[in-house]
Design a protein around this motif. Structure first.
Motif, short mmCIF file in Angstrom:
data_model
loop_
_atom_site.label_atom_id
_atom_site.label_comp_id
_atom_site.label_asym_id
_atom_site.label_seq_id
_atom_site.Cartn_x
_atom_site.Cartn_y
_atom_site.Cartn_z
N GLU A 217 0.72 -1.13 -0.01
CA GLU A 217 -0.10 -0.07 -0.08
C GLU A 217 0.95 1.21 0.00
O GLU A 217 0.70 2.28 -0.70
N SER A 219 4.05 1.72 -0.83
CA SER A 219 4.97 1.69 -2.07
C SER A 219 4.38 2.21 -3.02
O SER A 219 5.01 2.65 -4.15
N THR A 220 2.83 2.67 -3.30
CA THR A 220 2.23 3.16 -4.46
C THR A 220 2.14 4.66 -4.15
O THR A 220 1.74 5.50 -4.86
N GLN A 221 2.44 4.99 -2.60
CA GLN A 221 2.30 6.61 -2.46
C GLN A 221 3.06 7.36 -3.22
O GLN A 221 4.27 7.03 -3.57
N ASP A 222 2.76 8.69 -3.30
CA ASP A 222 3.48 9.75 -4.15
C ASP A 222 5.05 10.01 -3.63
O ASP A 222 5.84 10.19 -4.35
N ARG A 225 7.60 7.96 -4.94
CA ARG A 225 8.01 8.13 -6.26
C ARG A 225 8.93 9.35 -6.19
O ARG A 225 9.88 9.49 -6.93
N THR B 277 -7.09 -5.80 -2.40
CA THR B 277 -5.84 -5.66 -1.80
C THR B 277 -5.67 -6.56 -0.85
O THR B 277 -6.45 -7.45 -0.67
#
Lengths: 325, 284
Positions: A217, A219-222, A225, B277
């Protein structure tokens, strides 16, 4: 932060009071501690009456609780019904034994579930990830004592094959052990292996799923990036950015499970014949001994609620988005 | 979550479906098998400690009981207790969580403090104390189920409350209130359906934890008294002879693992059907 901690501690103290009252009443109402004494033919009635008076059996339960509480606040947990030894001394000895197992299991559980969860999150749905997930689900489907007994039998069988004892399968330390401090610690460690393995396997099976989900969860956050765009390497992203945020939600789950670890320790102690708090609890219930059971509850629940407060503070430290209110 | 879409997505989970099939097979098989099998679980014979053979596929124990007959009985007893625990604790958890989440304020505080109490007291102490006196007095398995249920509703209550708190300020709730709907109608018709999916997962997983909890109690000597039996009781009895008479220890435990694993797989499939998920749900 300080106000939060003060409020939580006050509330937890009230919780402790309430739960000690409930358990005191439950135990006191569950039977007669002098039942065996009464059935023995050669015991004079005066002795039974005197014991009943000493234990306060003639008075209402609430009054007995009040007396117990005033003593307990000063750190006096009374005496046992059998042998009349001091509950405090006994509990202190047993606590050291049980805490060895529980601490080792918790530490191993936290460290291993972080590693296992992070490995799974790096390559979700890879063969390794799926195998770990399936293995965890099987582990979570085993009764605690059966897993413990299984490990014990396996070590005994392996020992029989190799012709020597691989690991001790009974007791928390070698009976009649004499030796220096280092040798004693080595002896403790050896006896710890199987009980710790039993408990931590179950913990890792459960917690690693939360670590994994939380890390996927996050690792998909802004911000991940952004960190990558600014040139942070994978190790820095993992340890500096991902893990702290991913562990915040996990820490509260871990704290809630501490109660279950103490419960599991009762069972595991019995399988491996440890003279710890769990055995004491079982004996206390058997003897209808309010002093033993209530003291057990107070000590165990204090440890559990303290860890829960610590977990909330840790979560707030790890993740600035969490506000303690 | 629309019901039809949910059902469709569940049906797509092959492993979960297979597990559900295994569960039905085990449950029905235990009931039918018990009435068809030539030995009764309470039958005593002089054939002590026989190894598995054609006459006794799972062998016999120290009282000459046929182990297959006992396992069939144990499966029924364990499953009945576990399903009862799941139903009761879910009803209680939903009632507490819905009330706390919908009304908020003082009601919420009181109910959530109660939930905290359940979550922080090690349930094993209550179980051991109460199960001991319940067993001494009546030995009823229904009381045992009631006891387990009264200790396993807390996380479900939290789940429902969390979902209610995010929804109760939404416009569709306000619209319903403006149209004159009472609290009961809003809770049941508008709010509960949205919480149904995670609650059904937690309820399913409670069946698994209840089977395991019953096993732990039996291990501590608090199972249903003989001649009645449960899977936990059987494994407990077989424990001492694990090396000499392994069938007494391994066959009943295998039944436990098959049941609990199947329930866990069904729960997992249900969860995936409404949430793609991989965030686990903890039942109690």
């Amino acid at each position: 932060m300080r106000r939060f901690i003060v409020r939580r501690v006050a509330w937890n103290a009230a919780l402790l009071l309430l739960s000690s009252f409930l358990v005191f009443v439950l135990v006191a109402a569950s039977g007669d501690p002098l039942a065996t004494l009464r059935t023995q033919p050669d015991v004079p009635q005066e002795l039974v009456d005197r014991r009943a008076e000493e234990l306060g059996l003639d008075r209402p339960i609430v009054a007995r609780y009040g007396q117990w509480l005033t003593a307990a606040v000063r750190g006096d947990f009374g005496r046992r019904v059998v042998e009349e030894t001091s509950v405090r001394t006994l509990l202190w000895q047993r606590l050291q034994v049980t805490l060895r197992m529980v601490t080792a299991a918790l530490v191993a559980g936290v460290v291993l579930s972080m590693i296992v969860g992070a490995l799974g999150a790096m390559r979700p749905y890879s063969v390794l990830d799926q195998l770990v997930g399936a293995g965890g689900l099987v582990l979570l489907s085993l009764p605690v004592f059966w897993l413990a007994a299984l490990l014990k039998e396996a070590v005994i069988a392996l020992g029989g094959l190799t012709g020597r004892r691989l690991l001790p399968t009974l007791n928390q330390s070698e009976p009649g052990f004499t030796g220096g401090l280092l040798a004693r610690w080595a002896d403790y460690a050896e006896h710890l292996v199987l009980p710790t393995l039993t408990l931590s396997l179950l913990l890792v099976a459960s917690w690693s799923r939360y670590v994994r989900a939380s890390m996927i969860e996050e690792s998909t956050q802004d911000y991940v990036r952004t960190a990558r765009a600014k040139g942070a390497g994978p190790a820095r992203i993992l340890f500096r950015h991902l893990l702290p945020n991913a562990l915040a939600p996990v820490s509260s789950i871990i704290a809630l499970d501490v109660a279950a670890v103490f419960g599991g320790a009762v069972i595991v102690e019995r399988v491996f014949n440890w003279q710890g708090m769990g055995q004491l609890l079982i004996e206390g219930v058997r003897d209808v001994d309010v002093n033993v059971v209530s003291a057990w509850l107070v000590v165990t629940a204090t440890i559990i609620v303290s860890l829960n407060v610590v977990a909330d503070v840790v979560a707030a430290r790890l993740d600035p988005r969490i506000r303690l209110g | 979550v629309r019901a039809s879409g949910f059902a469709l997505r569940f049906l797509r989970q092959r492993l979960g479906l297979a597990a559900a099939g295994v569960l039905v097979l085990v449950g029905v098989g235990a009931v039918v098998g018990e009435s068809l099998w030539r030995y009764d679980y309470a039958d005593i014979s002089s054939d002590l400690y026989l190894s598995p053979s054609a006459a006794h596929p799972l062998g016999t124990d120290n009282g000459g009981h046929d182990v297959l007959a006992q396992v069939l009985r144990g499966v029924q007893r364990s499953l009945t207790i576990a399903v009862l625990v799941a139903v009761l604790s879910t009803l209680l958890g939903v009632a507490v969580g819905a009330t706390a989440g919908y009304f908020g304020g003082a009601v919420d505080s009181v109910l959530m403090r109660m939930t905290d109490l359940i979550l922080t007291v090690p349930t094993i102490v209550v179980l051991v104390v109460v199960a001991g006196s319940v067993q001494k007095r009546s030995g009823s398995w229904a009381l045992l189920a009631l006891l387990l249920a009264s200790l396993s509703w807390a996380r479900k209550a939290r789940l429902v409350r969390a979902s209610f708190r995010t929804l109760r300020e939404r416009q569709f709730v306000e619209a319903a209130r403006a149209a004159g709907a009472g609290a009961g109608r809003i809770i049941c018709r508008h709010l509960l359906p949205s919480a149904a999916a995670p609650v059904s997962v937690a309820a399913t997983l409670t069946v698994a934890t209840a089977v395991l909890a019953e096993t732990s109690l039996a291990y501590l000597g608090l199972g249903p008294p003989p001649p009645d039996t449960s899977l936990g009781q059987l494994v407990q009895a077989g424990q001492d002879s694990a090396t000499t008479h392994p069938w007494l220890f391994y066959f009943p435990a295998l039944a436990i693992v098959v049941i609990v694993l199947s329930v866990n797989l069904v729960g997992e499939a249900l969860r995936r059907a409404f949430d793609p998920t991989d965030v686990p749900i903890s039942p109690d």
